[in-house]
Design an enzyme around this catalytic site. Structure first.
Site, short mmCIF file in Angstrom:
data_model
loop_
_atom_site.label_atom_id
_atom_site.label_comp_id
_atom_site.label_asym_id
_atom_site.label_seq_id
_atom_site.Cartn_x
_atom_site.Cartn_y
_atom_site.Cartn_z
N ASP A 138 0.84 -1.20 0.00
CA ASP A 138 0.00 0.00 0.00
C ASP A 138 0.88 1.25 0.00
OD1 ASP A 138 -2.16 -1.67 0.16
OD2 ASP A 138 -2.66 -1.20 2.25
N ASP A 161 -11.38 -5.44 6.86
CA ASP A 161 -10.55 -6.64 6.84
C ASP A 161 -10.29 -7.15 8.25
OD1 ASP A 161 -10.36 -6.51 4.07
OD2 ASP A 161 -8.50 -5.36 4.12
#
Length: 317
Positions: free
Chosen positions: A11, A250
């Site tokens: 990320d 998540d």
């Protein structure tokens, strides 16, 4: 044991004064390189929630792969079934605003080459939970679900990113997890009535009743609601100062799966999921924000004490 078949990303995260609109450029002071990907995030969340976890997926033969797997390796996630392919490691480009909301663009890279056949050498049995998402091809996810079910495992799908799945895939599931936007998208794809589509809880109830698949919808600051066997269960969100919502969903999925795997009933698993997801919002980044079991357990136990009914043997569900 929990087996996660899913994506592994790096990320690239920047904080900005606002999330840019079409054609707009917004300046961010710095960017960070943080391990991510829905599969990897959920694997780490389940591991930190106390489960033994195997991650199955794919990365490239590049420097991003080493960084993408670093926290998973440090926390003891089994990475022996992660393949290295001739593609770049997946990447996500994330902008976070001052309120902690985010906008994300994901480049699949190696994740498009993850294959269900990689699970063939994993010791799956009736005590295993297979956890899936949608950042690897749906055909491979469905094949993984079918393989796991043939060995008696339970299958959980987090329907993220939003979109349609086949009815055959849906019917393989033991639990479906969605956020409110994903619920609306799936309802439209399934052709559910308009009055159902407009209400995420009604979508969850209809999926439970029509397809026999227990369904959870996360509702951000409004907590989560789940329907199983025609019964509604709910969990209120915890009150936190939101720093970054990246990976909150998540984290919910991983902690919820870990609770079910160790024998928690559906309502209690909702509590573990909602607490873990809330705690993840208090820190920046994806995997860097995932809480540990001791912190989750502390908050859950306090919530159970508050809900205790005098004269009963256990806290109310």
């Amino acid at each position: 044991m929990i087996v996660v078949f899913g994506s592994i990303n790096i990320d690239l995260v920047t904080r900005a004064t606002k999330i840019p609109g079409p054609g707009e450029t917004v300046a961010g002071p710095i960017y960070e390189k943080i391990p991510g990907g829905k599969g990897a995030n959920q694997a780490l969340a389940a591991r930190r929630a106390g489960a033994d976890v195997v991650l199955v997926g794919a990365v490239g033969a590049d420097d991003f792969a080493t960084h993408a797997l670093s926290l998973l390796k440090a926390d003891g996630v089994d990475l022996h079934h992660v393949a290295t392919v001739d593609q770049a490691t997946g990447a996500a480009f994330i902008t976070v605003d001052p309120q902690g909301e985010n906008a994300i663009v994901v480049a699949a890279g190696a994740n498009d080459y993850a294959q269900a056949r990689q699970l063939a050498d994993v010791a799956i049995d009736d005590k295993t939970v297979l956890l899936l998402q949608r950042e690897v091809p749906d055909a491979e996810g469905e094949a993984a679900a079918r393989l796991a079910k043939s060995k008696g495992a339970r299958v959980i799908l987090n329907l993220a990113p939003a979109g349609a799945i086949s009815e055959s895939y849906l019917r393989l599931l033991d639990v479906l997890i969605m956020n409110e936007h994903e619920a609306v998208s799936l309802a439209a794809a399934l052709g559910l009535p308009a009055d159902v589509r407009s209400d995420p809880e009604s979508v969850a109830r209809t999926i439970d009743q029509t397809y026999g698949v227990p369904c959870v919808v996360t509702l951000g600051a409004n907590g989560a609601v789940g329907w199983t066997g025609g019964v509604c269960r709910a969990a209120d969100a915890i009150k936190v100062k939101v720093v970054d919502t990246t990976a909150a969903g998540d984290t919910f999925a991983g902690a919820f799966a870990a609770a079910l795997e160790r024998g928690a009933h559906f309502s209690l698993a909702l509590q573990y999921g909602i607490v873990a997801g809330g705690l993840a919002c208090t820190k920046q980044g994806a995997q860097t924000s995932v809480p540990y079991a001791r912190d989750i357990e502390s908050v859950v136990q306090e919530r159970l004490k508050e809900d205790f009914i005098p004269g009963t043997a256990t806290p109310s569900p």
